[in-house]
Design an enzyme around this catalytic site. Structure first.
Site, short mmCIF file in Angstrom:
data_model
loop_
_atom_site.label_atom_id
_atom_site.label_comp_id
_atom_site.label_asym_id
_atom_site.label_seq_id
_atom_site.Cartn_x
_atom_site.Cartn_y
_atom_site.Cartn_z
N HIS A 206 0.76 -1.19 0.07
CA HIS A 206 0.07 0.17 -0.18
C HIS A 206 0.96 1.37 -0.01
CE1 HIS A 206 -3.49 -2.78 0.74
NE2 HIS A 206 -3.92 -1.65 0.01
N CYS A 522 -9.82 -3.30 -11.12
CA CYS A 522 -9.38 -1.95 -10.46
C CYS A 522 -8.19 -2.23 -9.59
CB CYS A 522 -10.14 -1.58 -9.22
SG CYS A 522 -10.73 -2.54 -7.90
C1 PEP Z 1 -6.77 -4.88 -4.88
O1 PEP Z 1 -6.72 -5.64 -3.85
O2 PEP Z 1 -6.56 -5.04 -5.94
C2 PEP Z 1 -7.36 -3.53 -4.73
C3 PEP Z 1 -7.70 -2.86 -5.45
O3 PEP Z 1 -7.50 -3.33 -3.52
P1 PEP Z 1 -6.25 -2.73 -2.50
O4 PEP Z 1 -5.14 -2.63 -3.21
O5 PEP Z 1 -6.63 -1.67 -1.67
O6 PEP Z 1 -6.17 -3.86 -1.55
#
Ligand code: PEP
Ligand code: MG
Length: 596
Positions: A206, A522
């Site tokens: 993240h 996404c």
């Molecule tokens: C994912 O896991 O691909 C996602 C879009 O959510 P995050 O990256 O916030 O876990």
């Protein structure tokens, strides 16, 4: 231990060194120039001569005590849920922290009339000098650990425990750290923070996602970067190639600036494409939205050229707050985001807390001990157990969307009942608001994120209940490959373009299309032109990506024949080539597709 204290050290004093080029792993592209600042700053010792030797001795005793406590606590916390490598480092720290030889030498230096700070530094320098004569990589590693500790001791003794974010950045900065969390990064002044260099780091952690979102280049896996540069030295960062130049000579700097100008020109070209429609040569319209998490991202939406926000990570507000944001604060943010977005749709994701987004004010004791937080009590799992939290978020979203369409989705749905429970909680809140004669949304669209593979087996049950589905490829790939998304050692091991991923995604996309449910991808994957081309090849038409990807992805879309890439994919997935990435790159080149 006694032997260890005699061995330590190496490297360190780089001030007289010449230019140095290092290569790491490109995590966020972009080029930058700035001065090195350590996330955990080194202390500059100003007072050398002690006025009261006894008092200095007391200060060092106290500092050792505190440092030992800190290390013991770190080691205790790390007993559960960290890698063997991390535990090894902590074990070494502990060995040094309790090393009598080290503290004795510092005391001797104090006896000779130095302040505590000067004594710690003197011993550090001597050990370094001794180690420079020994050519053993293992000992060099150990030396770095001791340097870390020595710096920690200095920070404790001088009462400066904060990070560089707390003292504020005063110039264009290249931040240097072993590793950073997403919250650490967000504490820095974005106008001054030009790049981040890490010894660890991985593509879908993240921290990397946040850096990408705010447009800060990041290079990871730069072994030893903290010992190769001094605070204040100039660093040229080539995030496009994953390399850095420290202490550049004039010609090196000139060459770099030329490349930087070219890179900016390329960016400007992409910027021109950003506002054009994302339509393929054969007329397929691709919806390109962006991922966001802060009010500023929403404010910048018109500039990105995106069709809306396909993933608003609501937990970012929680990450940057020292205390739990209540309903009012949440509502204010959501109202602002919707205002900024105007006519463009925003998909709010309920909080995904836990995993690598742990919150000090929310963490449960059991979670602290979880061996694998990414698979632990996070996201919807946590929200369903903490329904007061979720209710507050539901009300904030409902009120902020009064008179508008509310689009909400739930992260980490693993079984259909979890989605049902979350949806029902929202529906009850809408009904409650309507009964209380409060303004309500004109419509609520509900979606589930598919990021846990088990859900793919239940699509026949789930799809009829969904208004849309969103595929999160970051978590999905970590679970499909059983490969921790934040483990730097796995950062390059598995490819998004592997047939396993693409076959899996195609199955989900086909099922969604058959059920008439819009599907959007996404994760970070869709923000890269070649990967996005592959996604179109397996039938995806809706993306939510990092803002910096809009230009490059649109440029790719506008140069692509969707029917041609789909026909090619039928063959590629039936009989996968050994190297899918190469096969796709070759195909793209042959068909003049702009893949950057
Ligand atoms: C994912 O896991 O691909 C996602 C879009 O959510 P995050 O990256 O916030 O876990
Ligand atoms: Mg996720």
């Amino acid at each position: 231990v006694a032997a260890a204290s005699g061995l330590l050290v190496v490297q360190g004093d780089t001030s007289s060194a010449g230019p140095l080029r290092l290569s790491g792993l490109k995590l966020v592209a972009g080029m930058a120039r700035g001065e090195a600042v350590f996330h955990e700053p080194r202390i500059v010792v100003e007072h050398i001569v002690a006025e009261d030797t006894e008092a200095e001795r007391e200060r060092v005793y106290g500092a050792f005590r505190r440092m030992r406590e800190q290390i013991d606590n770190m080691a205790k916390e790390a007993e559960f849920g960290t890698t063997a490598e991390h535990q090894e480092i902590l074990e070494t720290y502990r060995m040094f922290a309790y090393d009598e030889g080290w503290s004795r030498r510092i005391n001797q230096a104090i006896d000779s009339g130095l302040t505590a700070e000067a004594a710690i530094e003197r011993v550090q320098q001597r050990m370094r000098a001794r180690m420079q004569e020994i050519d053993d990589p293992l000992l060099q590693e150990r030396m770095h650990d001791l340097e870390d500790l020595s710096n920690r001791l200095l920070r404790i003794v001088s009462g400066r425990m904060g990070t560089a974010a707390q003292s504020g950045l005063t110039r264009d900065t290249v931040l240097v750290a072993r590793n950073l969390g997403p919250a650490d990064l967000l504490e820095y002044d974005r106008r001054r923070l030009k790049a981040v260099l890490l010894e660890e780091g991985s593509l879908t952690s993240h921290m990397t996602i946040v850096a990408r979102a705010i447009g800060v280049p990041v290079i990871g896996r730069l072994n030893d970067i903290r010992h190769s540069v001094e605070e204040g030295e100039t660093i040229l960062v080539d995030g496009d190639n994953g390399s850095v130049i420290i202490r550049p000579t004039r010609p090196l700097a000139t060459g770099f600036e030329q490349r930087m100008a070219m890179s900016q020109k390329r960016r400007a070209e992409f910027a021109a494409v950003r506002t054009l429609p994302a339509q393929t040569l054969d007329g397929v319209h691709v919806s390109v939205m962006v991922n966001a998490g802060l009010a500023e991202d929403a404010a910048a939406l018109p500039m990105t050229g995106a069709d809306g926000i396909g993933l608003f990570r609501t937990e970012f507000q929680f990450l940057v707050s020292a205390t739990l944001p209540g309903r009012d604060r949440q509502q204010r943010l959501y109202t602002k985001v919707l205002e900024f977005a105007g006519e463009r749709p925003v998909v709010f994701r309920t909080v995904d807390i836990g995993g690598d987004k742990a919150l000090p004010y929310l963490t449960d004791e059991a979670e602290e001990q979880a061996e694998n937080p990414a698979m632990g009590w996070r996201a919807l799992r946590l929200s369903l157990d903490r329904s007061t939290l979720m209710k507050a978020q539901a009300r904030a979203l409902i009120e902020a969307s009064a008179g508008k369409v509310l689009r909400v989705m739930f992260p980490m749905v693993s079984e259909p009942w979890e989605y049902e429970e979350a949806r029902s909680l929202f529906e009850k809140q809408v009904a409650w608001a309507a009964r209380a004669k409060r303004p309500v949304p004109t419509r609520v669209d509900y979606g589930a994120m598919l990021e846990v593979p088990s859900l793919a087996e239940m699509l026949d049950q789930l799809l009829p209940r969904l208004d849309f589905i969103s595929i999160g490829t970051n978590d999905l790939t970590q679970f499909l490959f059983a490969a921790d998304r934040s483990d730097p050692r796995l950062a390059q091991r598995y490819d998004w373009l592997s047939p396993a991923i693409l076959r899996f995604l195609k199955r989900v996309l086909d099922a969604a299309r058959a059920a008439g449910v819009p599907a959007r991808v996404c994760g970070e994957m869709a923000g890269r032109p070649l990967e996005a081309m592959a996604l179109i090849g397996i039938g995806a038409e809706n993306f939510s990506i990092t803002p910096a990807g809009v230009g490059p992805v649109k440029a790719m879309v506008r140069s692509l024949d969707a029917a041609a890439v789909r026909a090619r994919f039928d063959q590629l997935l039936a009989r996968p080539p050994k190297d899918m990435r190469k096969a796709l790159t070759d195909w793209a080149r042959r068909h003049s597709v702009t893949i950057g």
